[in-house]
Design an enzyme around this catalytic site. Structure first.
Site, short mmCIF file in Angstrom:
data_model
loop_
_atom_site.label_atom_id
_atom_site.label_comp_id
_atom_site.label_asym_id
_atom_site.label_seq_id
_atom_site.Cartn_x
_atom_site.Cartn_y
_atom_site.Cartn_z
N VAL A 65 38.58 54.66 39.56
CA VAL A 65 37.18 54.37 39.18
C VAL A 65 36.44 53.58 40.27
O VAL A 65 35.23 53.42 40.21
CB VAL A 65 37.06 53.63 37.83
CG1 VAL A 65 37.52 54.51 36.68
CG2 VAL A 65 37.81 52.30 37.85
N TYR A 160 34.10 38.38 38.61
CA TYR A 160 34.54 39.32 37.57
C TYR A 160 33.59 39.29 36.37
O TYR A 160 33.17 40.34 35.86
CB TYR A 160 35.97 38.94 37.14
CG TYR A 160 36.50 39.68 35.95
CD1 TYR A 160 36.90 41.00 36.05
CD2 TYR A 160 36.62 39.04 34.70
CE1 TYR A 160 37.41 41.67 34.94
CE2 TYR A 160 37.12 39.70 33.60
CZ TYR A 160 37.51 41.01 33.72
OH TYR A 160 38.01 41.68 32.63
P1 NAP Z 1 46.08 46.54 32.66
O1 NAP Z 1 47.13 46.32 31.62
O2 NAP Z 1 46.23 45.95 34.01
O3 NAP Z 1 45.83 48.13 32.76
C1 NAP Z 1 44.85 48.59 33.63
C2 NAP Z 1 44.68 50.08 33.46
O4 NAP Z 1 43.58 50.52 34.28
C3 NAP Z 1 45.87 50.89 33.90
O5 NAP Z 1 45.93 52.09 33.13
C4 NAP Z 1 45.55 51.20 35.37
O6 NAP Z 1 46.18 52.39 35.84
C5 NAP Z 1 44.06 51.40 35.30
N1 NAP Z 1 43.37 51.05 36.53
C6 NAP Z 1 43.40 49.88 37.22
N2 NAP Z 1 42.60 49.95 38.30
C7 NAP Z 1 42.05 51.18 38.29
C8 NAP Z 1 41.16 51.88 39.15
N3 NAP Z 1 40.66 51.31 40.26
N4 NAP Z 1 40.82 53.14 38.83
C9 NAP Z 1 41.31 53.73 37.73
N5 NAP Z 1 42.17 53.15 36.90
C10 NAP Z 1 42.53 51.88 37.17
O7 NAP Z 1 44.65 45.97 32.15
P2 NAP Z 1 44.08 45.77 30.66
O8 NAP Z 1 44.34 44.38 30.26
O9 NAP Z 1 44.52 46.87 29.79
O10 NAP Z 1 42.51 45.87 30.97
C11 NAP Z 1 41.75 46.99 30.59
C12 NAP Z 1 40.28 46.61 30.59
O11 NAP Z 1 40.07 45.50 29.73
C13 NAP Z 1 39.74 46.17 31.96
O12 NAP Z 1 38.43 46.67 32.13
C14 NAP Z 1 39.71 44.65 31.88
O13 NAP Z 1 38.73 44.11 32.71
C15 NAP Z 1 39.37 44.47 30.40
N6 NAP Z 1 39.75 43.17 29.82
C16 NAP Z 1 41.04 42.77 29.77
C17 NAP Z 1 41.35 41.54 29.20
C18 NAP Z 1 42.77 41.03 29.10
O14 NAP Z 1 42.94 39.83 28.86
N7 NAP Z 1 43.77 41.85 29.26
C19 NAP Z 1 40.34 40.74 28.67
C20 NAP Z 1 39.03 41.19 28.74
C21 NAP Z 1 38.74 42.42 29.31
P3 NAP Z 1 47.67 52.33 36.55
O15 NAP Z 1 48.65 52.05 35.45
O16 NAP Z 1 47.84 53.69 37.13
O17 NAP Z 1 47.62 51.23 37.56
#
Ligand code: NAP
Length: 255
Positions: A65, A160
């Site tokens: 992305v 962020y």
């Molecule tokens: P995560 O466990 O690190 O998973 C990230 C996912 O996004 C993975 O499927 C990864 O694919 C994919 N990804 C990462 N960078 C990418 C890129 N440049 N292009 C396409 N795909 C990409 O993260 P998460 O916690 O599930 O976070 C998901 C969303 O929630 C994000 O937008 C994050 O900002 C938001 N968020 C998270 C939290 C939290 O505390 N976890 C809180 C608030 C918001 P690969 O497996 O192939 O690397």
């Protein structure tokens, strides 16, 4: 074009974490899934198998992305997958979830780091959605994933959180401009959740975990299914009249 009533959701970044949970919750709810990954094709394939075991169809596609130059080709691959697997030319729901974080003090954040976040979160959400619009059916839904950090401020998350704030503004404009097509657009803003995000600190660092739990009404940090379930609820039948809204899914952090 042959049509079936099964709804199809495209979820970016569903090989792990919140996207994976949302994909599985939506499949449990009867939807078919197109999921994307960036590097972890094997993990994405595991999610495909789990969805198939639930009796639903799923396809995984690679997507960065942060590379808007690749979005037209990606839209072409989505179109191909829709034709091959569903004999359809449109899908129903888009979840813009993929993303990475950055922890850096305001005073030390570099332009390169800032630009990387702009590409992934702002340009990514804006132009990927734009490119996919012809493939989203009228009456469809879009959910953009923000963060609690767009409402409350923790040191180290300035860049962020700025991006996530932008996603929340973008959501309102998408809702306004896509409303005439019957497409509803909302933000889900998760609190701190136990995933690999941020090096897995919320999950693996006991001190961080306890500190966040202490400022959360529900008395613990979030788990992926806490957010996956909310995404599925927002895309369920009967909620399409909710549009242009920000829904925080944080168990009541920093109330
Ligand atoms: P995560 O466990 O690190 O998973 C990230 C996912 O996004 C993975 O499927 C990864 O694919 C994919 N990804 C990462 N960078 C990418 C890129 N440049 N292009 C396409 N795909 C990409 O993260 P998460 O916690 O599930 O976070 C998901 C969303 O929630 C994000 O937008 C994050 O900002 C938001 N968020 C998270 C939290 C939290 O505390 N976890 C809180 C608030 C918001 P690969 O497996 O192939 O690397």
């Amino acid at each position: 074009m042959a049509e079936s009533n099964t709804r199809i959701a495209l979820i970016t970044g569903a090989s792990r974490g919140l996207g994976r949970s949302a994909a599985l919750k939506l499949a449990e709810q009867g939807m078919d899934i197109i999921l994307t990954y960036k590097d972890n094709g094997n993990k994405a394939q595991e999610v495909v198998h789990q969805i198939t075991a639930l009796g639903r169809k799923a396809v995984s596609l690679q997507l960065d992305v942060g590379d808007s130059g690749g979005f037209s080709a990606f839209a072409g691959r989505v179109k191909g997958a829709l034709l091959d697997t569903w004999q359809r030319d449109q899908f129903d729901c888009l979840v813009n979830n993929a993303g990475t974080g950055l922890q850096a003090p305001f005073a030390e954040t570099t332009e390169e780091q800032f630009d990387m976040l702009v590409d992934i979160h702002l340009k990514g959400t804006f132009f990927l959605t734009q490119k996919l619009l012809p493939l989203i059916r009228d009456g469809g839904r879009i959910v953009n994933i923000s963060s609690g950090l767009a409402r409350f401020s923790f040191p180290g998350y300035a860049a962020y959180a700025v991006m996530k704030g932008g996603i929340e503004v973008m959501t309102r404009y998408m809702a306004k401009e896509l409303g005439p097509r019957g497409i509803s657009v909302n933000t889900i803003a998760p609190g701190a959740i136990e995933t690999d995000f941020g090096g897995g600190a919320v999950r693996d660092n006991a001190q961080v975990n306890a500190q966040i739990a202490s400022i959360t009404a529900m008395g613990r940090v979030g788990l992926p299914d806490d957010v996956g379930g909310a995404v599925a609820a927002l895309l369920a039948d009967g909620t399409h009249w909710i549009s242009g809204q920000r829904i925080e899914v944080s168990g009541g952090m920093v109330l």
